[in-house]
Design a protein around this motif. Sequence first.
Motif, PDB file in Angstrom:
ATOM      1  N   LEU A 119       0.848  -1.191   0.000  1.00  0.00           N
ATOM      2  CA  LEU A 119       0.000   0.000   0.000  1.00  0.00           C
ATOM      3  C   LEU A 119       0.886   1.245   0.000  1.00  0.00           C
ATOM      4  CD1 LEU A 119      -2.497  -1.207   2.749  1.00  0.00           C
ATOM      5  CD2 LEU A 119      -2.932  -1.108   0.290  1.00  0.00           C
ATOM      6  N   PRO A 120       1.430   1.638  -1.176  1.00  0.00           N
ATOM      7  CA  PRO A 120       2.316   2.802  -1.194  1.00  0.00           C
ATOM      8  C   PRO A 120       1.590   4.065  -0.735  1.00  0.00           C
ATOM      9  CG  PRO A 120       2.017   1.914  -3.416  1.00  0.00           C
ATOM     10  CD  PRO A 120       1.233   1.056  -2.482  1.00  0.00           C
ATOM     11  N   HIS A 121       2.269   4.863   0.075  1.00  0.00           N
ATOM     12  CA  HIS A 121       1.696   6.109   0.584  1.00  0.00           C
ATOM     13  C   HIS A 121       1.379   7.053  -0.577  1.00  0.00           C
ATOM     14  CE1 HIS A 121       0.852   9.296   3.418  1.00  0.00           C
ATOM     15  NE2 HIS A 121       1.699  10.081   2.778  1.00  0.00           N
ATOM     16  N   ASN A 122       2.297   7.118  -1.541  1.00  0.00           N
ATOM     17  CA  ASN A 122       2.068   7.956  -2.708  1.00  0.00           C
ATOM     18  C   ASN A 122       2.245   7.071  -3.946  1.00  0.00           C
ATOM     19  OD1 ASN A 122       2.319   9.725  -4.931  1.00  0.00           O
ATOM     20  ND2 ASN A 122       2.985  11.382  -3.563  1.00  0.00           N
ATOM     21  N   PRO A 123       1.142   6.533  -4.490  1.00  0.00           N
ATOM     22  CA  PRO A 123       1.225   5.625  -5.632  1.00  0.00           C
ATOM     23  C   PRO A 123       1.916   6.224  -6.857  1.00  0.00           C
ATOM     24  CG  PRO A 123      -0.968   5.575  -4.680  1.00  0.00           C
ATOM     25  CD  PRO A 123      -0.237   6.705  -4.026  1.00  0.00           C
ATOM     26  N   ASP A 124       1.781   7.531  -7.076  1.00  0.00           N
ATOM     27  CA  ASP A 124       2.424   8.159  -8.239  1.00  0.00           C
ATOM     28  C   ASP A 124       3.948   8.099  -8.123  1.00  0.00           C
ATOM     29  OD1 ASP A 124      -0.016   8.779  -9.416  1.00  0.00           O
ATOM     30  OD2 ASP A 124      -0.120  10.746  -8.439  1.00  0.00           O
ATOM     31  N   ILE A 125       4.468   8.403  -6.956  1.00  0.00           N
ATOM     32  CA  ILE A 125       5.921   8.335  -6.752  1.00  0.00           C
ATOM     33  C   ILE A 125       6.387   6.877  -6.819  1.00  0.00           C
ATOM     34  CG2 ILE A 125       7.785   8.671  -5.075  1.00  0.00           C
ATOM     35  CD1 ILE A 125       6.352  11.231  -4.205  1.00  0.00           C
ATOM     36  N   ALA A 126       5.650   5.982  -6.179  1.00  0.00           N
ATOM     37  CA  ALA A 126       6.003   4.560  -6.204  1.00  0.00           C
ATOM     38  C   ALA A 126       6.024   4.041  -7.641  1.00  0.00           C
ATOM     39  CB  ALA A 126       5.020   3.768  -5.350  1.00  0.00           C
ATOM     40  N   ASN A 127       5.043   4.420  -8.440  1.00  0.00           N
ATOM     41  CA  ASN A 127       4.978   3.987  -9.828  1.00  0.00           C
ATOM     42  C   ASN A 127       6.149   4.551 -10.640  1.00  0.00           C
ATOM     43  OD1 ASN A 127       3.754   2.524 -11.941  1.00  0.00           O
ATOM     44  ND2 ASN A 127       2.844   4.411 -12.726  1.00  0.00           N
ATOM     45  N   THR A 128       6.529   5.783 -10.359  1.00  0.00           N
ATOM     46  CA  THR A 128       7.671   6.398 -11.047  1.00  0.00           C
ATOM     47  C   THR A 128       8.948   5.624 -10.731  1.00  0.00           C
ATOM     48  OG1 THR A 128       6.620   8.564 -10.972  1.00  0.00           O
ATOM     49  CG2 THR A 128       9.004   8.522 -11.296  1.00  0.00           C
ATOM     50  N   PHE A 129       9.157   5.282  -9.461  1.00  0.00           N
ATOM     51  CA  PHE A 129      10.335   4.494  -9.079  1.00  0.00           C
ATOM     52  C   PHE A 129      10.309   3.122  -9.745  1.00  0.00           C
ATOM     53  CE2 PHE A 129      11.043   6.827  -4.812  1.00  0.00           C
ATOM     54  CZ  PHE A 129      11.818   7.792  -5.452  1.00  0.00           C
ATOM     55  N   PHE A 130       9.124   2.516  -9.832  1.00  0.00           N
ATOM     56  CA  PHE A 130       8.985   1.211 -10.468  1.00  0.00           C
ATOM     57  C   PHE A 130       9.365   1.296 -11.951  1.00  0.00           C
ATOM     58  CE2 PHE A 130       6.249  -1.828 -12.786  1.00  0.00           C
ATOM     59  CZ  PHE A 130       6.796  -3.015 -12.302  1.00  0.00           C
ATOM     60  N   ARG A 131       8.809   2.282 -12.651  1.00  0.00           N
ATOM     61  CA  ARG A 131       9.077   2.427 -14.084  1.00  0.00           C
ATOM     62  C   ARG A 131      10.532   2.798 -14.358  1.00  0.00           C
ATOM     63  NH1 ARG A 131       4.378   3.292 -17.599  1.00  0.00           N
ATOM     64  NH2 ARG A 131       2.539   2.862 -16.342  1.00  0.00           N
ATOM     65  N   ALA A 132      11.173   3.491 -13.422  1.00  0.00           N
ATOM     66  CA  ALA A 132      12.583   3.866 -13.585  1.00  0.00           C
ATOM     67  C   ALA A 132      13.517   2.699 -13.267  1.00  0.00           C
ATOM     68  CB  ALA A 132      12.911   5.052 -12.681  1.00  0.00           C
ATOM     69  N   GLY A 133      12.967   1.633 -12.710  1.00  0.00           N
ATOM     70  CA  GLY A 133      13.777   0.458 -12.413  1.00  0.00           C
ATOM     71  C   GLY A 133      14.408   0.460 -11.030  1.00  0.00           C
ATOM     72  N   PHE A 134      14.033   1.412 -10.171  1.00  0.00           N
ATOM     73  CA  PHE A 134      14.587   1.465  -8.817  1.00  0.00           C
ATOM     74  C   PHE A 134      13.992   0.392  -7.912  1.00  0.00           C
ATOM     75  CE2 PHE A 134      15.158   6.099  -9.939  1.00  0.00           C
ATOM     76  CZ  PHE A 134      16.502   5.968 -10.227  1.00  0.00           C
ATOM     77  N   ILE A 135      12.782  -0.038  -8.217  1.00  0.00           N
ATOM     78  CA  ILE A 135      12.165  -1.151  -7.495  1.00  0.00           C
ATOM     79  C   ILE A 135      11.641  -2.131  -8.531  1.00  0.00           C
ATOM     80  CG2 ILE A 135      11.575   0.117  -5.391  1.00  0.00           C
ATOM     81  CD1 ILE A 135       8.773   0.484  -6.442  1.00  0.00           C
ATOM     82  N   GLU A 136      11.664  -3.423  -8.183  1.00  0.00           N
ATOM     83  CA  GLU A 136      11.250  -4.416  -9.185  1.00  0.00           C
ATOM     84  C   GLU A 136       9.835  -4.912  -8.993  1.00  0.00           C
ATOM     85  OE1 GLU A 136      13.314  -8.404  -7.523  1.00  0.00           O
ATOM     86  OE2 GLU A 136      14.661  -6.859  -8.247  1.00  0.00           O
TER      87      GLU A 136
END
Length: 145
Positions: A18-35
Amino acid sequence: MFPVSWTAETLMQKHRSLPHNPDIANTFFRAGFIESWGRGVEKICRLCREYGIAEPEYTAHPNDIMVMFELNEPVKMVLEAISENPNLSKEKIAEKIRMSRATVTRALATLVENGTIYRVGSDKSGYWKVVKLYNKETKKNMLKN
């Protein structure tokens, strides 16, 4: 804020992220910082097991998670030895703590890599400078996620 029902124990089980800020979490995911979502704690524990390191201790608070890692025994012993006498060479440290030079070399590399110590001067006439000491009592080695 973490969900009310989250504890250190529930973090170790399968759970929905449950990411606190889904937009930031999604950005990190798309950038490859989280898998993937919700696998950070699981991944940390798996990697600790793979490298023969004790799994960290987790403490869940309403707004954060505290993670405490224990130093492995050779690292702890090397750090104690150079804290007592920073002028010791690798050979003298190995002799003092009764471990191989290779084990001492790996422990020193770990301590240098994480910024706990650094070498001042040459290998023969230099000394070890302890930048930061960690201990369980003061929990200075806690990392905040």
